[in-house]
Motif scaffolding. Structure first.
Motif, PDB file in Angstrom:
ATOM      1  N   ASN A  35      33.634   8.152  36.389  1.00  0.00           N
ATOM      2  CA  ASN A  35      32.563   8.688  36.827  1.00  0.00           C
ATOM      3  C   ASN A  35      31.630   9.265  35.581  1.00  0.00           C
ATOM      4  N   VAL A  36      31.681   7.737  34.610  1.00  0.00           N
ATOM      5  CA  VAL A  36      30.643   8.368  33.388  1.00  0.00           C
ATOM      6  C   VAL A  36      29.226   8.042  33.743  1.00  0.00           C
ATOM      7  N   SER A  37      28.454   8.931  33.224  1.00  0.00           N
ATOM      8  CA  SER A  37      26.816   8.668  33.620  1.00  0.00           C
ATOM      9  C   SER A  37      26.256   8.374  32.166  1.00  0.00           C
ATOM     10  N   THR A  38      26.685   8.786  31.142  1.00  0.00           N
ATOM     11  CA  THR A  38      26.201   8.857  29.844  1.00  0.00           C
ATOM     12  C   THR A  38      27.150   8.572  28.885  1.00  0.00           C
ATOM     13  N   ASN A  39      26.788   7.358  28.284  1.00  0.00           N
ATOM     14  CA  ASN A  39      27.555   6.725  27.161  1.00  0.00           C
ATOM     15  C   ASN A  39      27.006   6.926  25.762  1.00  0.00           C
ATOM     16  N   VAL A  40      27.805   7.541  24.666  1.00  0.00           N
ATOM     17  CA  VAL A  40      27.108   7.481  23.556  1.00  0.00           C
ATOM     18  C   VAL A  40      28.160   6.961  22.646  1.00  0.00           C
ATOM     19  N   LEU A  41      27.569   5.807  21.637  1.00  0.00           N
ATOM     20  CA  LEU A  41      28.590   5.016  20.829  1.00  0.00           C
ATOM     21  C   LEU A  41      27.839   5.453  19.580  1.00  0.00           C
ATOM     22  N   LEU A  42      28.659   6.251  18.728  1.00  0.00           N
ATOM     23  CA  LEU A  42      28.441   6.788  17.437  1.00  0.00           C
ATOM     24  C   LEU A  42      29.775   6.264  16.708  1.00  0.00           C
ATOM     25  N   GLY A  43      29.392   5.245  15.631  1.00  0.00           N
ATOM     26  CA  GLY A  43      30.472   4.884  14.854  1.00  0.00           C
ATOM     27  C   GLY A  43      30.299   3.482  14.232  1.00  0.00           C
ATOM     28  N   ASP A  44      31.392   2.994  13.584  1.00  0.00           N
ATOM     29  CA  ASP A  44      31.520   1.524  13.232  1.00  0.00           C
ATOM     30  C   ASP A  44      31.602   0.787  14.146  1.00  0.00           C
ATOM     31  N   PHE A  45      30.533   0.055  14.840  1.00  0.00           N
ATOM     32  CA  PHE A  45      30.656  -1.022  15.805  1.00  0.00           C
ATOM     33  C   PHE A  45      30.138  -2.188  15.374  1.00  0.00           C
ATOM     34  N   GLY A  46      31.004  -3.347  15.632  1.00  0.00           N
ATOM     35  CA  GLY A  46      30.232  -4.472  15.542  1.00  0.00           C
ATOM     36  C   GLY A  46      29.670  -5.295  16.840  1.00  0.00           C
ATOM     37  N   ILE A  47      29.691  -6.465  16.984  1.00  0.00           N
ATOM     38  CA  ILE A  47      29.146  -7.053  18.124  1.00  0.00           C
ATOM     39  C   ILE A  47      29.823  -6.780  19.515  1.00  0.00           C
TER      40      ILE A  47
ATOM     41  N   GLY B 155      24.919   3.554  33.894  1.00  0.00           N
ATOM     42  CA  GLY B 155      24.951   4.803  32.994  1.00  0.00           C
ATOM     43  C   GLY B 155      24.049   4.771  31.898  1.00  0.00           C
ATOM     44  N   THR B 156      23.509   5.631  31.272  1.00  0.00           N
ATOM     45  CA  THR B 156      22.533   5.806  30.175  1.00  0.00           C
ATOM     46  C   THR B 156      23.603   5.421  28.878  1.00  0.00           C
ATOM     47  N   THR B 157      22.951   4.804  28.123  1.00  0.00           N
ATOM     48  CA  THR B 157      23.608   4.542  26.660  1.00  0.00           C
ATOM     49  C   THR B 157      22.768   5.052  25.575  1.00  0.00           C
ATOM     50  N   VAL B 158      23.315   5.735  24.727  1.00  0.00           N
ATOM     51  CA  VAL B 158      22.713   5.931  23.448  1.00  0.00           C
ATOM     52  C   VAL B 158      23.587   5.470  22.208  1.00  0.00           C
ATOM     53  N   ALA B 159      23.350   4.658  21.385  1.00  0.00           N
ATOM     54  CA  ALA B 159      24.217   3.915  20.442  1.00  0.00           C
ATOM     55  C   ALA B 159      23.842   3.781  19.174  1.00  0.00           C
ATOM     56  N   ALA B 160      24.652   3.994  18.188  1.00  0.00           N
ATOM     57  CA  ALA B 160      24.146   3.855  16.989  1.00  0.00           C
ATOM     58  C   ALA B 160      25.419   3.419  16.091  1.00  0.00           C
TER      59      ALA B 160
ATOM     60  N   PRO C 278      17.540   3.759  38.479  1.00  0.00           N
ATOM     61  CA  PRO C 278      18.675   3.079  38.495  1.00  0.00           C
ATOM     62  C   PRO C 278      18.462   1.790  38.554  1.00  0.00           C
ATOM     63  N   VAL C 279      19.402   0.865  37.934  1.00  0.00           N
ATOM     64  CA  VAL C 279      19.340  -0.569  37.572  1.00  0.00           C
ATOM     65  C   VAL C 279      19.888  -1.290  38.946  1.00  0.00           C
ATOM     66  N   LYS C 280      18.934  -2.150  39.508  1.00  0.00           N
ATOM     67  CA  LYS C 280      19.283  -2.780  40.653  1.00  0.00           C
ATOM     68  C   LYS C 280      20.656  -3.616  40.585  1.00  0.00           C
ATOM     69  N   ARG C 281      21.600  -3.265  40.981  1.00  0.00           N
ATOM     70  CA  ARG C 281      22.945  -3.911  40.346  1.00  0.00           C
ATOM     71  C   ARG C 281      22.873  -5.428  41.236  1.00  0.00           C
ATOM     72  N   SER C 282      22.201  -5.327  42.419  1.00  0.00           N
ATOM     73  CA  SER C 282      22.302  -6.682  43.112  1.00  0.00           C
ATOM     74  C   SER C 282      21.514  -7.860  42.160  1.00  0.00           C
ATOM     75  N   SER C 283      20.331  -7.298  41.903  1.00  0.00           N
ATOM     76  CA  SER C 283      19.522  -8.276  41.203  1.00  0.00           C
ATOM     77  C   SER C 283      20.166  -8.489  39.925  1.00  0.00           C
ATOM     78  N   GLN C 284      20.717  -7.485  38.972  1.00  0.00           N
ATOM     79  CA  GLN C 284      21.385  -7.845  37.955  1.00  0.00           C
ATOM     80  C   GLN C 284      22.631  -8.774  38.002  1.00  0.00           C
ATOM     81  N   ARG C 285      23.447  -8.690  39.207  1.00  0.00           N
ATOM     82  CA  ARG C 285      24.243  -9.715  39.375  1.00  0.00           C
ATOM     83  C   ARG C 285      23.917 -10.919  39.613  1.00  0.00           C
ATOM     84  N   LEU C 286      22.840 -11.044  40.197  1.00  0.00           N
ATOM     85  CA  LEU C 286      22.165 -12.526  40.508  1.00  0.00           C
ATOM     86  C   LEU C 286      21.788 -13.070  39.359  1.00  0.00           C
TER      87      LEU C 286
END
Lengths: 248, 843, 225, 224
Positions: free
Chosen positions: A151-163, A177-182, B558-566
């Motif tokens: 049930n994660v809604s906020t993702n924070v990516l901070l560190g050494d990441f490649g593709i 979820g919302t993502t903030v990355a660096a 919110p991202v429309k998951r259905s349209s995303q999937r499509l």
């Protein structure tokens, strides 16, 4: 001792002195900083997570501690330290993932301390601070279930990441979820720029903890970075002129 | 205790030994013997009701004040019955009464002066929240069905009141049964008497707002709430000029409120208090009527009482009826105008609305409830304005006591408090406490407030000798000068000749009837100057705070998951088709590469120039995910090296590097690009990242002394005997996808290579970071990605692994370009459309 | 422990209690760091030896860390399985595959054909497939970019990417000589490389201050802060 | 070391299955994909651990300790002890015992970071930027100067873009006009850099997709 080493020693000594001076002199001042939209978005996302009772996920990357990429991991840990106090008010404790055992252990320590400070208990679950894989892609793949099952809604990516960060961000997107990355890696930054609403660029990764939780030493280090930045610019400019003139 | 007596004329204190006020020559002591109840200062409700009269007069208008003052004065000067004897004592005990106020607990949170400072709106909200809890507890008490009111059952405010007056009750050595509230017992008495009345009230209310008898406790409990509310509410009417003598009274009494000026900043505060008081209903109200907020029942009760009175058809009542309607209308329009909370015309629905909406505790509905309450209180105010006779006000003494008990010393303006009490009196009169002495004046059955008023006024006026006009009335002439400027004294008033009471035979005086006629024109004057601009701003701010609190922050769409999937499915199908079709239709693979990049040409030159049997070090530093790309790029290079019969030695700083090297070698064999078996030596895994690199660069034979087969390769003549350091290799080739790894290797081996060329086979994603090293000469040649591998094969005239990938790669790349172009435009237009929609919404 | 702010360091008694423990750790971090750092710059034999020794220890400890990581992964997934949580079965599969691979690796060594077989049959195709998935993911991200954050920066990003892609391989309609011969190299070798250098320099400066904060004891992740 | 044909076929079958499992993620998250990644995580972890033991712990720690040949064998008891302390980090009650070891690693890591940043990034990158203006390197002077100036502007403006210090204004924290202008330019260079890198990432990923599609196709053909 050659000129390069002399320059290096001088640079390190100068930086150390400046940080100490600014940390002591400006310890009570809250310096004015430029706005970083990604960090504002992160704050809002954290608010929403706390209010919505959803979970915040911080991914610390795969940077080995004893390597140049270790700096990114340490910056992520510093941010975790700032975040953990904020997230304590959430219904669900935050969860961290990492691709390097040392980062996993250190993040457990930080969460344990945070729990003790805010909840009076050191008890944390291993699930709360997970090592999801020991290689780049296994780490990213192992983070996918962490995001979708918690049930994660906020993702924070901070560190050494490649593709491989693309897999984590894709999972976050699929879970709305919302993502903030660096990342310190330019490939990772390019991917993050394309895949997230707001991404932190380059050295902004190291400024997050200060923006989230002001401390004199962190503030001093940002100020010193600005000073050194202009020093490097001056060196490049003057050096270019001297080079063109054939002096050096 | 009775050191001074307050003159009812000028309000100044005089020694109790004087009979005439030294300031205004008014008589201070009545012509009668002191009664046993002389010591009962502060405990008698009627006493404060006297203050109520003067204060309400001050709070309303001068004309009223003069007129009522005259009645009051007569009533004091010429006592005629036991009740009046006690009246004097109450007057004398005014100071004591006020002092008691100082000790009363603060039951009106937010009333303190400091909360007005800085317009601290957040404070209201915090108080709101704190009130919410206490309110919830009170409603829980409501829910308890009780028989009578034992002391333990007294609700909070009543308990506080009781405690505050405890000291006074101690002094009641000989309780006077005909005085209400002289001890807890009497306290219970009047409350008990309240029961049946409440029952009838409840039944009456059932027509309008459905309330059962279960809510009785709530009614009684709500009484001080309404009083407090009215108190705060009436504090809005303080811009009215007051005569000096009334100012003095006001000043004396205002001291009790710690000098809290009745500034306009109070508005949000009393709203907050009102809001807070309504929270119990907001919290716990459900379909069960007993949870209906107490103040709400009062409104219903009072309104219906008036309605009932109308039915009786007495002149005042008919007047009151019109006044009520007008006042109510004025108030609602005014509220709607000032607060914009409820549109005009909805005022009668507010009560129901607040009850219905209270279920989910909507703060906005609380505000509506607040307005509806004010509507109710305005009705009471109007009615009380009509019933200005002392008799009317006397019963309010008990209410006054409650109020003082429920009013903190820092409540903004205790005068307002009394105003508020008066607002409620007429409404409460029939339903709440009728003191014993008042009952003695009447038949046993319960009388309406108007009948009471008539009886009292008649009694007082009959006692005044005809033809005598008290000098203080003469002092106050002309009456017109005391009237509000906007008041027009019509001719009828001058023609009116008083035929009863002390003014009998005089024309142009202000009889009750005349006063009632002028009442209409003064209504707006009473109600209008309520909120100033600053107060309106604060109300608006308060509303904004309520709205911001009740409206959660908007999360991102919110991202429309259905349209995303499509979209994902469509893109996947297109890409798979783009890659697969060239294979299916046997698309020609011999298409040329884009061009021959200079870095690739350098690699070709160096490989071409390598002597046979020369040692070449290969470093495999890429992960399995990049194996396809790097194998495609490196396979032909490795094939060339094998064809040149070079001694290939490889190592890896990646745990999987060696097995990937094996995979590449097997691929080269299977591709058949090499003519002979490779002479390959596996040095093994080099741990420690940059430290390992540095160590190997400094001393390779020490860092990796033996191969994975256990052969001491550095001593083996067939492998590396002639190679002591990195500079001993003919070439060093680094295969990596990571610019950091490339940078580390470049930096570590730079000083140890000598003339040994450093070549690089890199992933396309690392090219921009690695290229500067080629530009700066730190790297001698570079092949990047599949395109680079294809270009190398093309340059070498061979068809290797990259050639096999090329057609599908080209096709896929072309489709990617198209998707980016069309997808980009689609997204761009989409975002522009979104912007337009957002702007429209904003407009 | 709460002793993470320098200015708080000696104030709180609770903090004071924990200081003794943290001071030991902090001293170790600072000393070991200083030894290695000075060893970078000053070629004093004893310092160089110490630096080399410490780095060797770090490599060994990193190897220990890998095994601790294996234990960590095992604990988490066993708890998933025993508590009947979602993915519990997959967790069990993970543990089985991990310990089978580890056992074979310990017995046969990584270079053994069986180990290569496992690697080539599972790890290699999975990573390549994940990379293939990323190709679609990134393409979709590129499509949504202008919707997610419309602006000239995103447009510049996409146009640049498009130019590089077009310059990477000739299109079916032929080649754009100017693009492949001049524009792409200029963009990649000058514009992009200069931007990359600026980013790398900035990260270098930030890493420098970050490392110094740790050597000052201001940041102490080992103590939980 | 080549595999026999049976093993090769088995490897191809397993590869095919796992490829399908992972590619099924394109349709959506599903149990097949989950199974694939969990097994993959386990295999990769097991493989990494076996490499760590076989290539580091055994040759660099245990063998010297057992044989005692290494001159540093005496010093090797310390990392062994530290390694044991690290295991305590897995147990919350005694995890503090591992803190000094973590502190040791963090301290060394910090030194490596500083050394790498100064000697590996700041000084070399600055010097190489300056060296771009070395006209003696050959090529057309005008073209070289033009490229070098653009390169320098790109580097400087990108550096300026990151400046944090700003002035307090009623509208909020703002940087000076000159800095804002430069940072705007830097933003363009950053966008271009990311665009180029992203194109490279796409091509690398596309190569993997091509490889997988071709593998599936060739495998299916081999079955026929």
């Amino acid at each position: 001792m050659n000129i390069t080493v002399l320059l290096a020693v001088g640079l390190v000594a100068l930086t150390a002195i400046l940080i100490l001076i600014f940390a002591i002199i400006k310890r009570k001042a809250v310096p004015s900083r430029r706005v970083i939209p990604a960090i504002d978005q992160l704050r809002q996302a954290l608010d929403r997570s706390v209010e919505g009772g959803t979970r915040v996920h911080l991914s610390l990357g795969k940077g080995r501690l004893v390597s140049p990429q270790g700096a990114a991991g340490l910056a992520g840990l510093s941010t975790l330290n700032s975040l953990s106090s904020v997230i304590q008010s959430s219904d669900l404790p935050m969860v961290t993932s990492s691709g390097e055992p040392s980062l996993s252990i250190l993040s457990q320590d930080i969460l344990r301390l945070s729990n003790r400070e805010h909840l009076g208990s050191e008890e944390i679950s291993f699930r709360q601070s997970r090592l999801t894989g020991l290689t780049d892609f296994s780490y990213a793949a192992g983070t996918i279930p962490v995001i979708s099952n918690n049930n994660v809604s906020t993702n924070v990516l901070l560190g050494d990441f490649g593709i491989e960060a693309g897999l984590i961000m894709e999972s976050a997107l699929r879970n709305n979820g919302t993502t903030v990355a660096a990342s310190d890696d330019i490939s990772g930054q390019a991917v993050m720029f394309a895949s997230t609403g707001e991404s932190l660029v380059g050295e902004e990764l190291f400024a997050v903890s200060e923006y989230l939780n002001h401390t004199p030493v962190h503030a001093a280090s940002l100020t010193v970075q600005d000073i050194l930045r202009w020093g490097v610019i001056a060196c490049i400019f003057i050096g270019a002129i001297l080079k063109l003139g054939g002096v050096i | 205790m009775m050191a001074d007596i307050r003159c009812q004329m000028c309000g100044k204190l005089s020694s109790d030994e004087l009979e005439i006020c030294p300031f205004c020559q008014a008589r201070l002591t009545p012509l009668h013997m002191p009664s046993p109840s002389d010591d009962m200062e502060g405990s008698d409700p009627v006493e404060s009701s006297e203050v109520n009269i003067s204060e309400r007069i001050e709070g309303n208008q001068e004309a009223d004040s003069n007129e009522m003052d005259s009645l009051l004065d007569d009533y004091i000067e010429i006592p005629s019955d036991p009740a009046e004897l006690e009246v004097k004592e109450w007057l004398a005990g005014l100071d004591q009464e006020s002092n008691n106020e100082m000790e009363t607990p603060d039951l009106i949170p937010g009333g303190s002066a400091d909360t007005f400072g800085d317009g601290s709106d957040d404070d209201w909200l915090s108080r709101l929240n704190s009130q919410e809890n206490t309110g919830a507890e009170q409603v829980d008490q409501d829910a308890e069905k009780q028989d009578g009111y034992a002391e333990k059952d007294l609700v909070e405010w009543l308990q506080d009141f009781k405690n505050d007056d405890e000291s006074e009750r101690q002094q009641n050595s000989q309780p006077v049964s005909d005085l209400p509230m002289n001890d807890t017992g009497s306290n219970d008495d009047w409350l008990d008497r309240l029961q049946p009345i409440e029952g009838s009230v409840s039944r009456d209310i059932d027509d309008g707002v459905d309330i059962t008898d279960e809510g009785d406790l709530g009614d009684v409990e709500a009484l001080p709430e309404s009083l407090q509310d009215s108190t705060e509410g009436s504090s809005l009417e303080e811009d009215i000029e007051t005569p000096d003598w009334l100012r003095n009274i006001q000043a004396e009494t205002l001291d009790l409120s710690e000098g809290t000026a009745l500034d306009e900043a109070q508005s949000p505060d009393w709203m907050a208090d009102l809001q807070a008081e309504t929270f119990p209903s907001g919290n716990d109200v459900d379909s069960d009527e007993r949870d209906m907020p107490a103040w709400l029942r009062e409104i219903g009760a009072d309104s219906l009482e008036f309605g009932e009175s109308n039915g009786s058809g007495t002149p005042e009542i008919s007047f009151e009826d019109t006044a009520i309607d007008q006042g109510a209308g004025d108030f609602d329009d005014e509220m709607a105008l000032k607060e914009g909370l409820v549109p005009p015309g909805e005022k009668n629905q507010d009560i129901e609305a607040s009850v219905l909406e209270a279920n989910d505790y909507d703060l906005n509905s609380q505000v509506e409830s607040l307005e509806s309450f004010r509507h109710g209180s305005s009705l009471e105010k109007l009615s009380s304005d009509e019933s200005v006779a002392p008799g009317t006000t006397m019963p309010s003494g008990s209410l006054q006591d409650f109020t003082q008990a429920g009013t903190s010393s820092d409540t903004p303006g205790s005068l307002d408090l009394d105003d508020g009490i008066m607002d409620d009196i007429s409404g409460e009169l029939e339903t709440v406490d009728l003191p014993e002495w008042l009952k003695e004046l009447k038949d046993p059955e319960v009388l309406s407030s108007d009948e009471l008023m008539d009886a009292e006024v008649a009694k007082k006026l009959d006692a005044i000798p005809e033809g005598e006009l008290p000098e203080w009335i003469q002092d106050m002439q002309p009456v017109e000068s005391m009237l509000p400027q906007d008041e027009i004294v019509d001719e009828k008033l001058n023609e009116f000749v008083e035929n009863t009471g002390p003014l009998a035979g005089l024309a142009g005086v202000l009889p009750l009837a005349a006063n009632t006629e002028t009442r209409h024109s003064t209504k707006p004057y009473q109600e209008t100057p309520v909120l100033s601009g600053e107060q309106n701003q604060q109300v608006e701010l308060f509303k904004q705070i309520l709205n911001s609190e009740s409206n959660p922050k908007k999360p991102p769409l919110p991202v429309k998951r259905s349209s995303q999937r499509l979209l994902r499915w469509i893109v996947t199908i297109i890409m798979l088709a783009a890659v697969l079709v060239p294979i299916l239709i046997n698309y020609p693979v011999a298409l040329p590469a884009s061009n021959y990049p200079p870095e690739m040409i350098q690699v070709r030159k160096i490989i071409f120039g390598l002597p046979n049997d020369s040692p070449v070090l290969m470093i495999f530093d890429y992960g399995p995910a990049y194996s396809a790309e790097l194998e495609a790029a490196a396979s032909s290079i490795v094939g060339d090296l094998i064809n040149k019969n070079t001694r290939l030695v490889y190592l890896s700083t990646s745990p999987t590097g060696l097995v990937l090297a094996d995979h590449l070698m097997n691929g080269v064999r299977s591709q058949g690009t090499s003519l002979i078996d490779p002479r390959v030596t596996e040095l093994g895994y080099l741990p420690g990242d940059i430290q390992g690199m540095a160590s190997f660069a400094n001393n390779p034979s020490y860092t990796l002394p033996v191969s994975t087969d256990g052969v001491h390769v550095w001593e083996d003549t067939q492998v590396l005997q002639d190679v002591g350091s990195l500079s001993g290799f003919a070439a060093l080739i680094l295969l990596t996808e990571n610019s950091e790894t490339a940078r580390n290797w470049i930096e570590q081996v730079e000083g140890h290579l000598g003339n040994t060329p450093l070549l690089m086979v890199a992933s396309a994603q690392a090219e921009p970071m690695i290229r500067p090293y080629f530009e700066s000469g730190q790297v001698d040649g570079m092949v990047t990605g599949l395109a680079g591998g294809k270009a190398y094969e093309q340059a070498m005239g061979i068809s290797g692994l990259s050639a096999g990938y090329w057609s599908s790669f080209r096709s896929g790349l072309f489709v990617i370009e198209l998707i980016i172009i069309f997808g980009g435009f689609w997204s761009l237009f989409g975002s522009l459309r979104d912007r337009k929609l957002t702007r429209k919404e904003e407009v | 422990m709460g002793c993470y702010r320098l200015h708080l360091y000696w104030s709180d008694p609770e903090i004071g209690r924990c200081n003794l423990k943290s001071i030991v750790s902090t001293s170790i971090a600072i000393l070991s760091g200083l030894v290695v750092l000075v060893g970078y710059f000053v070629q004093i034999p004893i310092l160089v030896e110490l630096r080399s020794l410490f780095l060797d220890w770090a490599v060994i400890l990193a190897a220990f860390m890998v095994f601790i990581g294996v234990l960590n992964i095992s604990i988490v997934n066993i708890s998933h399985f025993t508590s009947g949580k979602k993915d519990g079965f997959f967790g069990l599969m993970l543990i089985i595959s991990m310990f089978v691979t580890l056992a074979l690796g310990l017995i046969l060594k990584p270079g053994h054909p069986i180990m290569n077989f496992i690697f080539n049959s599972i790890q290699l195709p999975v990573e390549l497939s994940l990379m293939a998935v990323l190709s679609i993911t990134f393409l979709i991200a590129a499509i949504h970019l202008l919707r997610r954050k419309p602006g000239w920066v995103s447009i510049t990003f996409l146009v640049t990417a498009l130019l590089i892609l077009v310059g990477t391989a000739p299109s079916p309609f032929g080649e754009f000589p100017l693009l492949g011969g001049f524009l792409k190299p200029f963009i990649a070798q000058v514009l992009a490389a200069s931007g990359a250098r600026g980013i790398i320099l900035g990260v270098g400066l930030a890493a420098l201050t970050m490392g110094l904060r740790i050597l000052f004891g201001a940041d102490r992740p080992y103590g939980g802060k | 070391m080549a595999l026999n044909p049976t093993m090769e076929f088995a490897s191809a079958v397993i590869s095919f299955l796992f490829t399908i499992m992972i590619l099924s993620y394109l349709v959506g998250d599903n149990p097949l994909f989950r199974l694939g990644i969990y097994v993959f995580i386990g295999v990769s972890a097991g493989y990494a651990a076996s490499v760590a033991f076989q290539d580091i712990l055994w040759p660099k720690l245990f063998v010297p300790l057992i044989t005692g040949n290494s001159s540093r064998s005496l010093f090797l008891w310390i990392p062994l002890f530290m390694g044991v302390l690290l295991v305590f980090k897995l147990f919350p009650r005694v995890s503090r015992l591992g803190n000094p070891v973590m502190a040791f690693l963090v301290g060394i890591g910090a030194a490596v970071v500083i050394g790498g940043a100064v000697l590996g990034t700041i000084i070399p990158q600055t010097i190489s930027t300056i060296n771009l203006f070395d006209l003696s390197a050959g090529g057309s002077a005008v073209e070289k100067i033009f490229e070098s100036v653009v390169f320098m502007i790109g580097t400087i403006s990108t550096l300026v873009y990151f400046q944090y210090t700003a002035r307090k204004t009623p509208q909020g924290a703002k940087r000076g006009r000159f800095v804002e202008l430069l940072s705007l330019l830097g933003k363009i260079f950053i966008a271009i850099t990311f665009g180029v890198v992203f194109a490279g990432v796409l091509t690398a990923a596309l190569t993997a997709l091509v490889d997988r599609v071709m593998f599936i196709w060739t495998f299916l053909l081999s079955l026929i």
